[in-house]
Design a protein around this motif. Structure first.
Motif, PDB file in Angstrom:
ATOM      1  N   PRO A 184       0.662  -1.068   0.076  1.00 48.50           N
ATOM      2  CA  PRO A 184      -0.008  -0.053  -0.020  1.00 48.50           C
ATOM      3  C   PRO A 184       0.767   1.320   0.052  1.00 48.50           C
ATOM      4  O   PRO A 184       0.509   2.232  -0.794  1.00 48.50           O
ATOM      5  N   LEU A 185       1.904   1.230   0.722  1.00 46.90           N
ATOM      6  CA  LEU A 185       2.734   2.443   0.843  1.00 46.90           C
ATOM      7  C   LEU A 185       3.455   2.816  -0.659  1.00 46.90           C
ATOM      8  O   LEU A 185       3.528   3.969  -1.007  1.00 46.90           O
ATOM      9  N   ARG A 186       4.032   1.388  -1.194  1.00 43.58           N
ATOM     10  CA  ARG A 186       4.716   1.809  -2.529  1.00 43.58           C
ATOM     11  C   ARG A 186       3.270   2.469  -3.581  1.00 43.58           C
ATOM     12  O   ARG A 186       3.873   3.268  -4.360  1.00 43.58           O
ATOM     13  N   TYR A 187       2.352   1.842  -3.426  1.00 31.74           N
ATOM     14  CA  TYR A 187       1.149   2.401  -4.454  1.00 31.74           C
ATOM     15  C   TYR A 187       1.130   3.802  -4.021  1.00 31.74           C
ATOM     16  O   TYR A 187       0.895   4.487  -5.119  1.00 31.74           O
ATOM     17  N   VAL A 188       0.661   4.240  -2.919  1.00 29.88           N
ATOM     18  CA  VAL A 188       0.427   5.566  -2.739  1.00 29.88           C
ATOM     19  C   VAL A 188       1.561   6.807  -3.319  1.00 29.88           C
ATOM     20  O   VAL A 188       1.222   7.742  -3.689  1.00 29.88           O
ATOM     21  N   LEU A 189       3.008   6.146  -2.832  1.00 26.59           N
ATOM     22  CA  LEU A 189       4.130   6.987  -3.397  1.00 26.59           C
ATOM     23  C   LEU A 189       4.283   7.080  -4.781  1.00 26.59           C
ATOM     24  O   LEU A 189       4.304   7.914  -5.553  1.00 26.59           O
ATOM     25  N   GLY A 190       3.767   5.865  -5.492  1.00 28.96           N
ATOM     26  CA  GLY A 190       3.676   5.885  -6.999  1.00 28.96           C
ATOM     27  C   GLY A 190       2.659   6.653  -7.634  1.00 28.96           C
ATOM     28  O   GLY A 190       2.885   7.730  -8.371  1.00 28.96           O
ATOM     29  N   LEU A 191       1.400   6.727  -6.699  1.00 34.33           N
ATOM     30  CA  LEU A 191       0.403   7.703  -7.082  1.00 34.33           C
ATOM     31  C   LEU A 191       0.920   9.248  -7.173  1.00 34.33           C
ATOM     32  O   LEU A 191       0.511   9.949  -7.989  1.00 34.33           O
TER      33      LEU A 191
END
Length: 424
Positions: A184-191
Motif C-alpha cells: 500500500p505505501l509503494r502504491y500511494v507514493l507511486g500515485l
C-alpha cells in the motif's frame, strides 16, 4: 515539520522520498485537494489529465494515514450485498454501483501499469469460512455476483481450501481471481509521483486549519492559503472535526498488523502456496498474506474505542497461532496500526457541501480499490459530468447515533455483540 512514517514493514521496504515543502503564501488554482492518500491523489491525477491546475495539501507525509498502513487487500464489490444496496437505491442504480465497483479495480490496475508503479501487485484472494453459516453466506454472495455477470470466483470445499491455506480452521472458501493485494505505501507514493508528472503540486506538512466550503472555497494552513475554484475533501479518518457537516457520518477505527521475521521461501510458500491474500468472514475479521521477502503479515484486532491494547503484539500473535501453530517459533519483527473510517451502512460516501466542495470517505475496509472510482467520480463531477457521481451519492449517509460524546460507547457495545456472534 511533518511526522515521520510510523515504523512498519511497509515503511522499511518503500523508497521514501525527501520531504516536499509546506505551503507558503497565497496560491490560486482550479482545485485544492485536502489529503494526499489514495482518494486525493487519484482525484488529482484524474483532474490533471483533464487539464485542471491542482494543489494537494497533506498534513503529514504522502500516504501517512490509512493509505500507507492498511492491509493492502483489493476486494471485489462493496461491504454490503447488491441486494441490500438495491433496497436503498433501487435495482437499476444498485447494478450501476456494482459496475462502478468493478471499474475501480480496472482504474487501479491501469494506474499501476501506465505509471510503472512497483507495488507488488498480485491478483487472487481467498474468502474463508470458519463455520457452515459463513459458508452459506459465501455461496449466496457468489451466486449474486454470478447473476451480475461476474465469473471470476470458484467455490472450494474444506480439502481444497486446506491445499490453498495451511490451516485446519476453515470449512471452505471462495477463491476470487478478480481481487488481490499490493504494497500500500509503494502504491500511494507511486500515485504521488504520477500526479506530479502531470503538473500537480503537493505540499506536505500543511495541515488545514480552516476551510471555507461556500461559493468561494478556500483552505488555510499555518503558513499559507489556497484559493481554488473547487475543493475536494479527501482526509477520511484523519480529517477529524474540521468539517462538521460530514464528521459525524464516519467513525475512525484502529486496525493492526504484525509481521514475522523472514521465514525463508520454502516455509513461507507452504503457508499460502498461491501467494493469494486471505480474509475470513467474521464481522471482526482476520486477514493475512505473505510478503515478497517471505514474511507472514497478519492483520486483525481492532479498536473502536480509540485506545490501543497494551499487549497488542502478543494478542495478535496469539490469534495468528490459532490459525497457524506452525509459526510458534517465528519472531515478530513488526507491529503497526492506523485508522480507517467506517460508515453506519458500511459503504463509501461521496457527496457535495455547497456548490463547489466535494468529498469521499468511509470506505469501511474496501478503500484500496474504492478510492480509485471515487476519485474519478469527483473529477467527472467537477468537470461537469455528474451523472455517475450522483448515482453513487444516493447511498445513504446516515450519521452515527449518540453525537460526539456517545457514539463511540454505542459502537463499542454494538461491536461486542458482533464479536459474540462471530464466536458463537
Amino acid at each position: 515539520m511533518p511526522k515521520s512514517y510510523p515504523r512498519s514493514w511497509y515503511a522499511d521496504t518503500a523508497d521514501i522520498p525527501t520531504r516536499r515543502p509546506p505551503l507558503t503564501g497565497d496560491v490560486r488554482c482550479d482545485v485544492c485537494i485536502v489529503g494526499a492518500g489514495y482518494t486525493g491523489l487519484v482525484t488529482a491525477i484524474e483532474l490533471a489529465q483533464r487539464g485542471y491546475d491542482v494543489v494537494v495539501l497533506e498534513a503529514e507525509r504522502i500516504g501517512w494515514g490509512a493509505s500507507g498502513r492498511n492491509g493492502g487487500q483489493i476486494v471485489t464489490g462493496f461491504n454490503k450485498s447488491i441486494g441490500t444496496i438495491a433496497g436503498w437505491v433501487g435495482r437499476e442504480d444498485a447494478v450501476r454501483l456494482w459496475h462502478l465497483s468493478e471499474e475501480a479495480k480496472t482504474i487501479l490496475a491501469d494506474l499501476v501499469d501506465r505509471f510503472g508503479i512497483e507495488c507488488d501487485l498480485h491478483w487472487g484472494y481467498l474468502l474463508a469460512a470458519l463455520k457452515k453459516r459463513q459458508m452459506d453466506e459465501l455461496e449466496a454472495w457468489r451466486e449474486e455476483l454470478a447473476g451480475l455477470g461476474y465469473d471470476r470466483t470458484r467455490l472450494l470445499d474444506q480439502e481444497q481450501t486446506r491445499a490453498e491455506i495451511a490451516t485446519n480452521a476453515y470449512v471452505g472458501s471462495v477463491l476470487d481471481e478478480g481481487s488481490g493485494h499490493l504494497h500500500p505505501l509503494r502504491y500511494v507514493l507511486g500515485l504521488a509521483r504520477a500526479a506530479e508528472s502531470l503538473g500537480v503540486r503537493i505540499f506536505e506538512g500543511s495541515r488545514v486549519l480552516h476551510l471555507e466550503t461556500g461559493a468561494a472555497p478556500q483552505a488555510e494552513t499555518k503558513t499559507g492559503r489556497v484559493l481554488p475554484r473547487f475543493l475536494v475533501l479527501a482526509g477520511n479518518a484523519y480529517l477529524g472535526r474540521l468539517v462538521p457537516e460530514i464528521a459525524g457520518r464516519i467513525m475512525p477505527v484502529a486496525t493492526y498488523i504484525i509481521g514475522t521475521e523472514p521465514l525463508g521461501e520454502e516455509r513461507a510458500r507452504a503457508l499460502i502456496p498461491s501467494g493469494h491474500a486471505v480474509a475470513d468472514t467474521n464481522f471482526v475479521l482476520n486477514y493475512y498474506r505473505r510478503s515478497p521477502d517471505h514474511r507472514f503479515l497478519f492483520g486483525g484486532g481492532v479498536s473502536y474505542s480509540g485506545l490501543d491494547r497494551p499487549d497488542l503484539k502478543q494478542a495478535l500473535r496469539r490469534t495468528m497461532l490459532r490459525f497457524f501453530p506452525q509459526l510458534e517459533e517465528a519472531r515478530i519483527d513488526y507491529c503497526w496500526g492506523g485508522h480507517v473510517a467506517i460508515t453506519m451502512d458500511r459503504t463509501p460516501h461521496v457527496g457535495r457541501i455547497g456548490p463547489a466542495t466535494y468529498y469521499a470517505q468511509g470506505y469501511s475496509g474496501h478503500g484500496v480499490a474504492m478510492t480509485a472510482i471515487c476519485g474519478r467520480l469527483m473529477a467527472e463531477a467537477i468537470a461537469g459530468q455528474a451523472e455517475r457521481f450522483d448515482v453513487f451519492a444516493r447511498i445513504p449517509h446516515a450519521p452515527f447515533p449518540g453525537g460526539g460524546s456517545l457514539r463511540k460507547p454505542a459502537l463499542v457495545l454494538a461491536m461486542m455483540w458482533y464479536r459474540m456472534r462471530d464466536l458463537l
